[in-house]
Write an enzyme that holds these catalytic residues in place. Structure first.
Site, short mmCIF file in Angstrom:
data_model
loop_
_atom_site.label_atom_id
_atom_site.label_comp_id
_atom_site.label_asym_id
_atom_site.label_seq_id
_atom_site.Cartn_x
_atom_site.Cartn_y
_atom_site.Cartn_z
NE ARG A 141 -5.93 -4.66 -22.24
CZ ARG A 141 -5.58 -3.56 -22.90
NH1 ARG A 141 -4.42 -2.98 -22.67
NH2 ARG A 141 -6.37 -3.04 -23.80
N PRO A 156 0.83 -1.21 0.00
CG PRO A 156 -0.62 -1.47 1.82
CD PRO A 156 0.61 -2.05 1.18
CD GLU A 197 -0.63 -4.80 9.84
OE1 GLU A 197 -1.70 -5.41 9.64
OE2 GLU A 197 -0.50 -3.58 9.69
CG ASP A 200 -0.12 2.95 -32.03
OD1 ASP A 200 -0.80 2.96 -33.05
OD2 ASP A 200 0.31 1.92 -31.47
C1 9D3 Z 1 -2.55 -0.02 9.08
C2 9D3 Z 1 -1.71 0.13 7.88
N1 9D3 Z 1 -2.13 -0.72 6.76
C3 9D3 Z 1 -1.61 -0.07 5.52
C4 9D3 Z 1 -2.70 0.67 4.79
C5 9D3 Z 1 -1.60 -2.07 6.91
C6 9D3 Z 1 -1.77 -2.93 5.73
C7 9D3 Z 1 -3.00 -3.14 5.16
C8 9D3 Z 1 -3.14 -4.00 4.07
C9 9D3 Z 1 -0.67 -3.57 5.20
C10 9D3 Z 1 -0.81 -4.43 4.11
C11 9D3 Z 1 -2.05 -4.63 3.55
C12 9D3 Z 1 -2.20 -5.55 2.41
N2 9D3 Z 1 -2.18 -4.82 1.13
C13 9D3 Z 1 -1.32 -5.11 0.17
O1 9D3 Z 1 -0.53 -6.01 0.32
C14 9D3 Z 1 -1.28 -4.29 -1.03
C15 9D3 Z 1 -2.12 -3.21 -1.47
C16 9D3 Z 1 -3.28 -2.59 -0.91
O2 9D3 Z 1 -3.79 -2.94 0.17
N3 9D3 Z 1 -3.84 -1.55 -1.59
C17 9D3 Z 1 -3.36 -1.10 -2.78
N4 9D3 Z 1 -2.29 -1.65 -3.35
C18 9D3 Z 1 -1.70 -2.69 -2.69
S1 9D3 Z 1 -0.35 -3.50 -3.25
C19 9D3 Z 1 -0.28 -4.51 -1.94
#
Ligand code: 9D3
Length: 255
Positions: free
Chosen positions: A156, A91, A118, A171
């Site tokens: 794709r 995230p 986490e 393009d």
């Molecule tokens: C409390 C903090 N959280 C971060 C927003 C902890 C947390 C939540 C969810 C840590 C990891 C996750 C799991 N998410 C992913 O692995 C993830 C993700 C996402 O949740 N949203 C957008 N892109 C991605 S890429 C990987």
């Protein structure tokens, strides 16, 4: 090209590769995906892959040592002169854009790390991860769906995966704007109040006027919903004089 995916849930990937328009890319091994079960590299005696965070707090952290063993196995198996980039989905990553999809699709593949819990011990990230990617500002439960999104977007782009009609879209001048609305049969969709007709211009046979209408629709939709995309198109010189005239009409007071 080859993608190696590190995951605790390889079964989440299987169904995706046997369906839809991208199936061809995976079956032909144009996009060769290999799944690696992180548990196979876990710490004995119970194949542990996660533990509690130092400093306390909720959730668990993926351990650096099992991840390092998985990565070593993949690097040995790939045996490449130029190592493929290691992508971590997080995230906190930078937002995935079509430009990055294009760059990865043009390269020799990558290693994709799908974290759960986490996140990943920062020392593994600092030592080994080349790029961290997010798929948007909402909370998922792990990196598998983001990895599938990236693989789908790459599949794709492979030659022969989409029909000719769509390949020129890449393009096209309209790249970087939202798409115009589309209509098909019937000409009038029945409903209360007499029904909804297809925009008349699309039935006119005037192809230049239709192209201009579609462009104007795309411009106005982008201005309304994604002013960030429109600003980028403007500053990168991707708007024509006619485009700017249409946008000026939209924002000028109605007489
Ligand atoms: C409390 C903090 N959280 C971060 C927003 C902890 C947390 C939540 C969810 C840590 C990891 C996750 C799991 N998410 C992913 O692995 C993830 C993700 C996402 O949740 N949203 C957008 N892109 C991605 S890429 C990987």
């Amino acid at each position: 090209m080859r993608f190696d995916v590190i995951t605790l849930f390889p079964e989440l990937f299987e169904a995706h590769f046997v369906h839809g328009v991208t199936r061809r890319a995976f079956e032909s091994h144009q996009v060769d995906v290999r799944l690696w079960q992180l548990r196979d590299f876990g710490d004995p005696p119970h194949a542990r892959v996660d533990d509690r965070p130092y400093g306390g707090g909720p959730g668990m952290v993926l351990l650096a040592e099992p991840l390092t063993r998985a990565l070593e196995a993949i690097r040995t198996d790939r045996a490449e002169p130029v190592p493929a980039p290691l992508v971590n989905f997080s995230p906190a990553g930078r937002p995935l854009k079509q430009a990055t999809v294009g760059e990865l699709a043009a390269g020799g593949g990558a290693i994709l790390l799908c974290a759960r819990y986490e996140g990943v011990d920062q020392r593994f990230i600092d030592r080994h991860v080349d790029i961290e990617l997010s798929v948007g500002d909402y909370v998922l439960s792990g990196g598998e769906i983001p990895a599938l999104a990236l693989l789908d977007a790459i599949a794709r782009l492979q030659p022969g995966v989409l029909g000719d009609a769509r390949s020129h879209e890449q393009d096209s001048f309209s790249e970087g704007l939202l798409d115009c609305p589309h209509y098909s049969r019937p000409e009038v969709l029945a409903g209360a109040g007499g029904g909804d007709a297809v925009p008349e211009i699309l039935l006119s046979g005037n192809h230049a006027a239709i192209e201009r209408w579609r462009r104007d629709q795309a411009l106005m939709l982008t201005a309304e919903r994604r002013p960030d995309l429109l600003a980028a198109a403007e500053s990168e010189g991707r708007l024509s004089t006619a485009d700017r005239a249409q946008l000026a009409r939209r924002t000028s007071p109605k007489l």
